[in-house]
Design an enzyme around this catalytic site. Structure first.
Site, PDB file in Angstrom:
ATOM      1  N   ARG A 161      40.692  33.077  48.365  1.00 54.83           N
ATOM      2  CA  ARG A 161      40.032  32.463  47.207  1.00 54.83           C
ATOM      3  C   ARG A 161      39.024  31.448  47.720  1.00 54.83           C
ATOM      4  NH1 ARG A 161      45.249  29.592  45.401  1.00 54.83           N
ATOM      5  NH2 ARG A 161      45.330  29.577  47.658  1.00 54.83           N
ATOM      6  N   LYS A 179      43.452  45.753  47.082  1.00 56.84           N
ATOM      7  CA  LYS A 179      42.482  44.684  46.868  1.00 56.84           C
ATOM      8  C   LYS A 179      41.861  44.756  45.474  1.00 56.84           C
ATOM      9  CE  LYS A 179      39.584  41.495  47.240  1.00 56.84           C
ATOM     10  NZ  LYS A 179      39.031  40.566  48.170  1.00 56.84           N
ATOM     11  N   GLY A 206      33.962  34.173  36.749  1.00 60.71           N
ATOM     12  CA  GLY A 206      32.668  34.484  37.363  1.00 60.71           C
ATOM     13  C   GLY A 206      32.871  34.576  38.862  1.00 60.71           C
ATOM     14  N   CYS A 256      33.209  37.848  43.237  1.00 64.97           N
ATOM     15  CA  CYS A 256      34.202  38.916  43.420  1.00 64.97           C
ATOM     16  C   CYS A 256      34.666  39.552  42.112  1.00 64.97           C
ATOM     17  CB  CYS A 256      35.402  38.383  44.191  1.00 64.97           C
ATOM     18  SG  CYS A 256      34.972  37.954  45.876  1.00 64.97           S
ATOM     19  N   LYS A 280      32.071  41.668  39.874  1.00 63.60           N
ATOM     20  CA  LYS A 280      31.501  42.878  40.502  1.00 63.60           C
ATOM     21  C   LYS A 280      32.606  43.841  40.935  1.00 63.60           C
ATOM     22  CE  LYS A 280      31.442  41.999  45.398  1.00 63.60           C
ATOM     23  NZ  LYS A 280      32.299  42.795  46.217  1.00 63.60           N
ATOM     24  N   LYS A 294      33.540  27.828  39.748  1.00 65.43           N
ATOM     25  CA  LYS A 294      34.863  27.201  39.670  1.00 65.43           C
ATOM     26  C   LYS A 294      34.829  25.959  40.545  1.00 65.43           C
ATOM     27  CE  LYS A 294      37.406  29.356  43.442  1.00 65.43           C
ATOM     28  NZ  LYS A 294      38.592  30.080  43.825  1.00 65.43           N
ATOM     29  N   ARG A 330      27.195  32.278  42.016  1.00 64.06           N
ATOM     30  CA  ARG A 330      27.044  33.696  41.653  1.00 64.06           C
ATOM     31  C   ARG A 330      27.795  33.987  40.361  1.00 64.06           C
ATOM     32  NH1 ARG A 330      28.939  36.623  46.997  1.00 64.06           N
ATOM     33  NH2 ARG A 330      30.235  34.754  47.056  1.00 64.06           N
TER      34      ARG A 330
HETATM   35  C1  UDX Z   1      39.105  35.952  43.637  1.00 61.30           C
HETATM   36  C2  UDX Z   1      40.571  36.318  43.925  1.00 61.30           C
HETATM   37  O1  UDX Z   1      41.422  35.295  43.396  1.00 61.30           O
HETATM   38  C3  UDX Z   1      40.784  36.454  45.426  1.00 61.30           C
HETATM   39  O2  UDX Z   1      42.116  36.864  45.711  1.00 61.30           O
HETATM   40  C4  UDX Z   1      39.809  37.496  45.957  1.00 61.30           C
HETATM   41  O3  UDX Z   1      39.935  37.624  47.368  1.00 61.30           O
HETATM   42  C5  UDX Z   1      38.380  37.114  45.605  1.00 61.30           C
HETATM   43  O4  UDX Z   1      38.250  36.936  44.189  1.00 61.30           O
HETATM   44  P1  UDX Z   1      37.669  33.712  43.733  1.00 61.30           P
HETATM   45  O5  UDX Z   1      36.465  34.512  43.373  1.00 61.30           O
HETATM   46  O6  UDX Z   1      37.554  32.671  44.793  1.00 61.30           O
HETATM   47  O7  UDX Z   1      38.871  34.663  44.185  1.00 61.30           O
HETATM   48  O8  UDX Z   1      38.100  32.979  42.392  1.00 61.30           O
HETATM   49  P2  UDX Z   1      39.434  32.809  41.520  1.00 61.30           P
HETATM   50  O9  UDX Z   1      40.137  31.575  41.915  1.00 61.30           O
HETATM   51  O10 UDX Z   1      40.213  34.050  41.451  1.00 61.30           O
HETATM   52  O11 UDX Z   1      38.765  32.538  40.094  1.00 61.30           O
HETATM   53  C6  UDX Z   1      37.886  33.514  39.533  1.00 61.30           C
HETATM   54  C7  UDX Z   1      37.313  33.041  38.237  1.00 61.30           C
HETATM   55  O12 UDX Z   1      38.316  33.038  37.240  1.00 61.30           O
HETATM   56  C8  UDX Z   1      36.713  31.631  38.257  1.00 61.30           C
HETATM   57  O13 UDX Z   1      35.508  31.657  37.539  1.00 61.30           O
HETATM   58  C9  UDX Z   1      37.750  30.817  37.542  1.00 61.30           C
HETATM   59  O14 UDX Z   1      37.202  29.684  36.904  1.00 61.30           O
HETATM   60  C10 UDX Z   1      38.278  31.822  36.533  1.00 61.30           C
HETATM   61  N1  UDX Z   1      39.638  31.536  36.046  1.00 61.30           N
HETATM   62  C11 UDX Z   1      40.684  31.500  36.918  1.00 61.30           C
HETATM   63  C12 UDX Z   1      39.854  31.360  34.687  1.00 61.30           C
HETATM   64  O15 UDX Z   1      38.914  31.409  33.879  1.00 61.30           O
HETATM   65  N2  UDX Z   1      41.134  31.125  34.243  1.00 61.30           N
HETATM   66  C13 UDX Z   1      42.188  31.060  35.091  1.00 61.30           C
HETATM   67  O16 UDX Z   1      43.306  30.854  34.612  1.00 61.30           O
HETATM   68  C14 UDX Z   1      41.959  31.250  36.471  1.00 61.30           C
END
Ligand code: UDX
Length: 436
Positions: free
Chosen positions: A149, A206, A259, A262, A265, A325, A332
């Site tokens: 993450r 994945k 957003g 990852c 897309k 986040k 992105r």
């Molecule tokens: C994600 C996966 O968690 C990770 O395992 C993978 O390898 C890559 O994609 P990441 O893109 O870093 O990781 O973000 P993540 O922490 O998963 O959050 C994704 C989005 O979801 C963020 O925009 C976050 O704000 C949003 N989110 C997350 C919510 O809107 N609500 C939630 O409860 C949790």
């Protein structure tokens, strides 16, 4: 071990530094001269806690080097493939140009001892194609997906919650997994679950994980829509659901939606893969997941407009947060930035602030006004939009102090990060996501 890491983007740069910190000798390769110059100078190319420390330690110990010359990878027998797989410009499938270019550039260096460890997120079936491509060299391929993450990338790389290794079918192909076991020996002996499987399963783990996380977020956002319609509170709903250990509270944060580089897309690429495989129906629900997610951004724009009496033109809107986040400067597919842009396009006077993402956000959306200081951004705002739940905005935003900065008394909490009562009792109109 002597390792090479092909592709020094988010995944690769973190991976190279983390592998060096685990004692391996690592050479990071990228075709971008700028990226390699930045890394070689000890500067992290993006905001990621702990990364710069590992980078400088690795460089000064000599265990970590970077290059744009693929020939410098000749002395490594293990090659990690960490290049990007962005969404295609003219479609939703993953663009694998970088994956094939990286493997093609490696082929002249490969010997029967070489092992390629694929980590990039790829459509199911890719590993088998790559294994066939390198077969004449005698080298072997394993697929070892990465689940890091952003914001926790170093920790997730060094202490993964599981290690998945996909191999080809023959005994010799399967034995290549031993290399991954050796690299992560410490983690495996201290209890990190280790799962050995075929290529297709490893690739699927994945995308299935990301699809599940996206679905969980869109599920709770759908519940937020229903809560809005009936006057229920989605935060309490999520708390109550989360106590069911089969469901769990994590990723039930209703708000502006997901957003980043990852989740959006990856689910679209997964849908495209399923369509190509003739099983598109199986993932039809992910189209809804994407649509629910897109609706959240529209919902926030509408909410701000309504809160301002139906017209945003010339109204001053302070948007707190630009990154997708907290603990990341990644913009992105950032819901925060998209909302800011859409309000700007409707004629609002938008000021965006963020603790770390302003430089990137300014490049991505030069039409917006940016302000580093949170308090200056808030000054004289007609409405405050908390778009990314950085600690600076969630725990440290005091309604009494904010009331001294502006006469505006409207706050839109896109992440349900604030305590509504604190704001309401100070005379503010509070708008949350799926909360009365
Ligand atoms: C994600 C996966 O968690 C990770 O395992 C993978 O390898 C890559 O994609 P990441 O893109 O870093 O990781 O973000 P993540 O922490 O998963 O959050 C994704 C989005 O979801 C963020 O925009 C976050 O704000 C949003 N989110 C997350 C919510 O809107 N609500 C939630 O409860 C949790």
């Amino acid at each position: 071990m002597k390792l090479s890491v092909l592709g020094c983007g988010y995944l690769g740069a973190v991976h190279a530094c983390a592998m060096a910190s685990m004692g391996h000798e690592v050479v990071g390769f990228d075709v971008s001269v700028d990226r390699i110059a930045t890394l070689s100078s000890g500067t992290a190319p993006f905001y990621e806690p702990e990364l710069e420390d590992l980078l400088t330690e690795g460089l000064s110990s000599g265990k970590l080097t970077f290059t744009t010359d693929v020939k410098d990878l000749e002395t490594s027998t293990v090659h990690f493939l960490t290049v990007g797989t962005p969404q295609k410009e003219n479609g939703t499938a993953a663009d694998l140009t970088q994956v094939y270019a990286a493997v093609n550039s490696l082929i002249p260096l490969l010997t029967a001892e070489s092992i390629i460890i694929g980590k990039s997120t790829v459509p199911v079936g890719t590993a088998q194609k790559l294994a066939t491509m390198i077969r004449p060299t005698g080298a072997r391929l394993v697929w070892n997906p990465e689940f890091l993450r952003e914001g926790w990338a170093v920790r997730d790389t060094i202490l993964p919650d599981r290690i998945v290794v996909g191999t080809g079918a023959s005994t010799e192909d399967k034995s290549a997994a031993q290399v991954v076991r050796q690299i992560y020996q410490r983690q495996i002996t201290t209890g990190t679950p280790y799962i050995e499987t075929d290529f297709a399963t490893a690739e699927l783990v994945k995308v299935a994980a990301n699809a599940f996380l996206a679905t969980k977020i869109s599920f709770i956002n759908a519940m937020a829509e229903i809560s809005d319609a009936v006057g229920a509170d989605v935060v309490q709903l999520a708390d109550a659901l989360g106590h069911d250990t089969r469901i769990g509270r994590k990723f039930l944060g209703a708000g502006i939606g997901f957003g980043g580089g990852c989740l959006p897309k990856d689910i679209r690429a997964f849908i495209a893969t399923a369509d190509q495989l003739g099983v598109g129906e199986s993932l039809n629900f992910l189209k809804e997941v994407d649509l629910i997610n897109q609706r959240r951004r529209t919902h926030v724009v509408n909410m701000v407009t309504q809160a301002l009496g139906g017209e945003v033109r010339n109204k001053r809107v302070a948007v707190l947060g630009a990154s997708f986040k907290p603990h990341s400067d990644d913009i992105r597919d950032s819901p925060a930035l998209e909302v800011a842009i859409r309000l700007h396009n409707k004629g609002a006077d938008v000021i965006v602030t963020d603790p770390v993402a302003i430089d990137k956000a300014r490049k991505g959306a030069p039409q917006l006004t940016f302000e580093q200081s949170r308090d200056l951004a808030i000054q004289n705002a007609d409405v405050i939009v908390v778009a990314t739940e950085w600690d600076e905005y969630r725990g440290q935003l005091d309604p009494e102090q904010v009331s001294d900065l502006t006469d505006g008394r409207i706050i839109v909490d896109c992440r349900n990060a604030l305590t509504p009562g604190d704001w309401i009792s100070c005379g503010w109109q509070y708008f949350g996501m799926g909360r009365r």
